[in-house]
Design an enzyme around this catalytic site. Structure first.
Site, mmCIF file in Angstrom:
data_model
loop_
_atom_site.group_PDB
_atom_site.id
_atom_site.type_symbol
_atom_site.label_atom_id
_atom_site.label_comp_id
_atom_site.label_asym_id
_atom_site.label_seq_id
_atom_site.Cartn_x
_atom_site.Cartn_y
_atom_site.Cartn_z
ATOM 1 N N PRO A 1 46.193 30.831 38.514
ATOM 2 C CA PRO A 1 47.354 30.995 37.637
ATOM 3 C C PRO A 1 47.318 30.010 36.472
ATOM 4 C CG PRO A 1 48.014 30.682 39.927
ATOM 5 C CD PRO A 1 46.559 30.442 39.873
ATOM 6 N N PRO A 2 48.046 30.284 35.415
ATOM 7 C CA PRO A 2 48.044 29.399 34.252
ATOM 8 C C PRO A 2 48.524 27.993 34.608
ATOM 9 C CG PRO A 2 49.259 31.428 33.789
ATOM 10 C CD PRO A 2 48.907 31.451 35.227
ATOM 11 N N GLY A 3 47.926 27.026 33.977
ATOM 12 C CA GLY A 3 48.383 25.655 34.141
ATOM 13 C C GLY A 3 47.940 24.966 35.403
ATOM 14 N N LYS B 1 42.370 24.799 35.187
ATOM 15 C CA LYS B 1 41.057 25.428 35.053
ATOM 16 C C LYS B 1 40.266 24.808 33.906
ATOM 17 C CE LYS B 1 42.891 29.521 34.618
ATOM 18 N NZ LYS B 1 44.296 29.159 34.823
ATOM 19 N N GLU C 1 56.755 34.323 57.187
ATOM 20 C CA GLU C 1 55.303 34.173 57.327
ATOM 21 C C GLU C 1 54.924 33.811 58.760
ATOM 22 O OE1 GLU C 1 53.311 35.245 55.170
ATOM 23 O OE2 GLU C 1 54.885 35.537 53.683
ATOM 24 N N ASP D 1 55.122 44.681 53.282
ATOM 25 C CA ASP D 1 54.823 44.886 54.703
ATOM 26 C C ASP D 1 55.197 46.300 55.113
ATOM 27 O OD1 ASP D 1 54.213 42.218 54.670
ATOM 28 O OD2 ASP D 1 56.201 41.604 55.364
HETATM 29 P P1 ADP Z 1 44.695 26.153 32.809
HETATM 30 O O1 ADP Z 1 43.479 26.114 31.981
HETATM 31 O O2 ADP Z 1 44.432 26.440 34.252
HETATM 32 O O3 ADP Z 1 45.765 27.041 32.269
HETATM 33 P P2 ADP Z 1 44.833 23.426 32.041
HETATM 34 O O4 ADP Z 1 43.541 22.954 32.583
HETATM 35 O O5 ADP Z 1 44.871 23.688 30.588
HETATM 36 O O6 ADP Z 1 45.337 24.698 32.827
HETATM 37 O O7 ADP Z 1 45.952 22.396 32.466
HETATM 38 C C1 ADP Z 1 46.960 21.994 31.600
HETATM 39 C C2 ADP Z 1 47.334 20.564 31.858
HETATM 40 O O8 ADP Z 1 47.980 20.435 33.102
HETATM 41 C C3 ADP Z 1 46.150 19.650 31.937
HETATM 42 O O9 ADP Z 1 45.799 19.171 30.681
HETATM 43 C C4 ADP Z 1 46.634 18.539 32.846
HETATM 44 O O10 ADP Z 1 47.317 17.570 32.123
HETATM 45 C C5 ADP Z 1 47.609 19.239 33.743
HETATM 46 N N1 ADP Z 1 47.003 19.587 35.035
HETATM 47 C C6 ADP Z 1 46.871 20.829 35.547
HETATM 48 N N2 ADP Z 1 46.298 20.792 36.766
HETATM 49 C C7 ADP Z 1 46.053 19.499 37.022
HETATM 50 C C8 ADP Z 1 45.458 18.812 38.143
HETATM 51 N N3 ADP Z 1 45.017 19.455 39.221
HETATM 52 N N4 ADP Z 1 45.373 17.471 38.081
HETATM 53 C C9 ADP Z 1 45.816 16.800 36.996
HETATM 54 N N5 ADP Z 1 46.373 17.379 35.926
HETATM 55 C C10 ADP Z 1 46.506 18.711 35.925
HETATM 56 ZN ZN ZN Z 2 55.400 39.759 54.952
#
Ligand code: ADP
Ligand code: ZN
Ligand code: MG
Length: 604
Positions: free
Chosen positions: A205-207, A210, A426, A502
């Site tokens: 998922p976003p954020g 990745k 669950e 389900d």
């Molecule tokens: P994605 O590419 O999955 O959408 P990002 O890698 O761009 O997400 O993450 C956005 C920001 O969120 C990163 O710059 C970081 O500051 C923070 N972040 C997200 N996941 C982590 C993590 N596992 N550990 C530390 N910081 C994280």
């Molecule tokens: Zn269920």
């Protein structure tokens, strides 16, 4: 246009430029000379001296020339070559009382003037040429060749991100460690004859970090990081995106070992036969990407990382072995993960000692890494706004509200009541899966909300590959499916919308038992639906009369009712165990199969 053409063009333009510059300089030099100096005959000089027109004379004993100035013509220097020896000239000048005269012996003077007149301008022109040439190729690249995109490719020699900066996500990191190793010493792999993985796809998922992880891989391996976003490839002009891909890979190969990161790869990698409207540009870009991925030699150490949050729409060709043959799942963090992420980001701001990050981590199930980073930052901003030197707990709590409420992501964060309900649900699945003899083992239970609508899930692990499914197994499957709702009823005495999936699954299985697999007494082995048509519109084709349909529905209802009651009974008998398990699950949010069994063993 290819590079050779471009080179030839550049050389031709250079030659023309050089000729023009030289001609120009000759003309300028002559003009300047004629402005400043005038060559005259020695006899003229003598006449002018005798007429008293000469105001100053400079005899150069080195070159033997005489430079002189004439009254009323101050900006011009007259030059002449004396035909007599210099003492005679001096005597002549003295005789007519020229006001000033001197002698100089500089010959280097010529070199200096040569330098100033020729070399310096040449240098200036050369510098100018460089600027001009740059502009020229850029223009050609943009308007004529659709080729170069050096300005757009984003290469970092050192990302400065390490695995330590990515908190949680241990599984993802683990599977990326090998890629780091591969970039470190590729020969270790080639020696043994192993084919290098060409790429890995980061899915999540976003954020969830990745992009961060991809950078960390480059940082750990100490290799350059080429990154581009999928949407950047899709250009207005057909063919431009493909050219970009080609360019990207060419540059990357020159810099190997390195990492090529394609963010949001779904923008180009969308399945080709899914959309009705054709998108030539995207398709061409995708084809080029596939070709490049096939073409390059991974033993040199170019690793492609892709990132997407929609893996299901990707073209299968991208996912087959030899391309993105690895899939790294990056998940929404669980409680320990959230705490770790908060700690990583808390290091960057000044925190009061009394701050309890645990409390924040507890209240934010479903928040992504980016959300958590945002909470810390927002808290710091709040502290600044209130003129405080440190972030306090209440800043964090206020920030939490700002971030969670300010974002539409609120729906991903469950209230404590909902969380409890999801936990029971669950565990209902998990517990039934555990005690029913024919159901698959529990692999993992989690109540961390997923992006795809589920608020939690129970993963079962099929024991061995099965080609035949028995009637008992199908019944148990149905019971497990219905146990989520059953648990809500037993433990809370209320039902929720969380069981829609389900119900659909259980009904489908029950229908098949009746209509396709001949598992009921009433219909014996009559085929009521033929499964062959299911590719046409996804529904089996019915082979029976409307009355029979009604009876089928009754049979399905009977099966479902029976299994639902069975699930309820089993859960009622084991209510305490489920209660104990639910406390653990609420605390940890994710339980592995082993943990689940251990807790059960400890509490029986
Ligand atoms: P994605 O590419 O999955 O959408 P990002 O890698 O761009 O997400 O993450 C956005 C920001 O969120 C990163 O710059 C970081 O500051 C923070 N972040 C997200 N996941 C982590 C993590 N596992 N550990 C530390 N910081 C994280
Ligand atoms: Zn269920
Ligand atoms: Mg990203």
């Amino acid at each position: 246009m290819n590079d050779d053409d471009l080179k030839k063009k550049k050389i031709r333009a250079g030659i023309i430029y050089a000729v023009v510059v030289i001609v120009l300089m000759i003309l300028i030099n002559q003009f300047m000379n004629s402005m400043q100096t005038k060559d005259v005959l020695y006899s003229e000089f003598k006449t002018m001296v005798s007429e008293g027109k000469v105001t100053a004379v400079e005899i150069n004993t080195g070159s033997g020339e005489i430079n002189f100035k004439v009254q009323g013509d101050d900006y011009k220097v007259y030059i002449t070559d004396p035909t007599e020896d210099l003492t005679t000239v001096t005597a002549y000048i003295e005789k007519y009382k020229v006001p000033e005269y001197t002698g100089v012996t500089t010959e280097t003077n010529i070199w200096l003037s040569l330098l100033i007149q020729w070399v310096l301008p040449l240098l200036i022109f050369a510098v100018l040429w460089r600027f001009l040439a740059k502009g020229l190729t850029k223009n050609m690249g943009d308007s004529m060749s659709f080729g170069k995109s050096n300005a757009k490719i984003y290469a970092e020699n050192e990302t400065g991100v390490r695995f330590a900066d990515v908190a949680g996500e241990d599984e993802a990191k683990e599977s990326l460690v090998e890629i780091v190793d591969l970039l470190h010493n590729p020969q270790k792999y080639t020696e043994i004859g192993a084919r290098m993985p060409k790429g890995a796809l980061l899915v999540g998922p976003p954020g969830t970090g990745k992009t961060l992880l991809a950078k960390a891989v480059a940082g750990e391996a100490g290799v350059p990081f080429f990154s581009m976003s999928g949407s950047e490839f899709v250009q207005m002009f057909v063919g431009m995106g493909a050219a970009r891909v080609r360019d990207l890979f060419k540059q990357a190969q020159e810099k190997a070992p390195c990492i090529v990161f394609i963010d949001e790869i779904d923008a180009i990698g969308r399945s080709r036969d899914q959309s009705l409207s054709t998108n030539d540009e995207r398709e061409q870009t995708l084809n080029q990407l596939l070709t490049e991925m096939d073409g390059f030699d991974s033993s040199k150490g170019v690793v492609i990382l892709g990132a997407t949050n929609r893996p299901e729409i990707l073209d299968p060709a991208l996912l087959r072995p030899g391309r993105f043959d690895r899939r790294v799942i990056v998940e929404i963090p669980d409680y320990p993960g959230r705490l770790a992420i908060l700690k990583v980001h808390a290091k960057k701001v000044r925190m009061s000692d009394s701050v309890k990050l645990e409390a924040i981590a507890k209240t934010t199930p479903g928040a992504s890494g980016a959300d958590l980073a945002n909470i810390i930052n927002e808290a710091a901003l709040l502290a600044v706004r209130k003129n405080r030197k440190m972030v306090e707990q209440w800043d964090l709590e206020e920030a939490l509200e700002v971030v969670i409420a300010g974002n539409v992501k609120k729906d991903r964060v469950l209230s404590p009541k909902e969380k409890r309900s999801v936990a029971y649900h669950e565990l209902g699945h998990a517990f039934l899966a555990h005690i029913l003899p024919c159901a698959d083992e529990v692999h993992k239970i989690t109540i961390i909300p997923r992006t795809k609508g589920a608020l939690g899930y129970t993963m079962q692990l099929p024991g061995e590959e099965k080609y035949l499914v028995t009637r008992e197994e199908m019944e148990d499957q149905i019971a497990v499916s219905l146990a989520g709702r059953a648990a809500e009823e037993v433990m809370l005495g209320q039902v929720s919308t969380g069981a829609a999936n389900d119900i659909e699954q259980a009904t489908t299985t029950a229908r098949r038992m009746v209509t396709i697999y001949g598992m009921t007494d009433r219909f014996d082995m009559v085929g009521l639906e033929s499964p062959s048509g299911q590719y046409l519109d996804g529904r089996p084709v019915s082979n029976c009369s409307a009355e029979t349909q009604t009876q089928i529905d009754q049979e399905i209802l009977a099966i479902i009712k029976k299994q639902h009651q069975r699930a309820i009974n089993l859960l009622l008998e084991n209510k305490e165990k489920v209660q104990v398990l639910s406390e653990y699950l609420l605390e940890k949010e994710t339980l592995t199969g082993e943990e689940f069994l251990r807790i059960l063993a400890e509490n029986s």
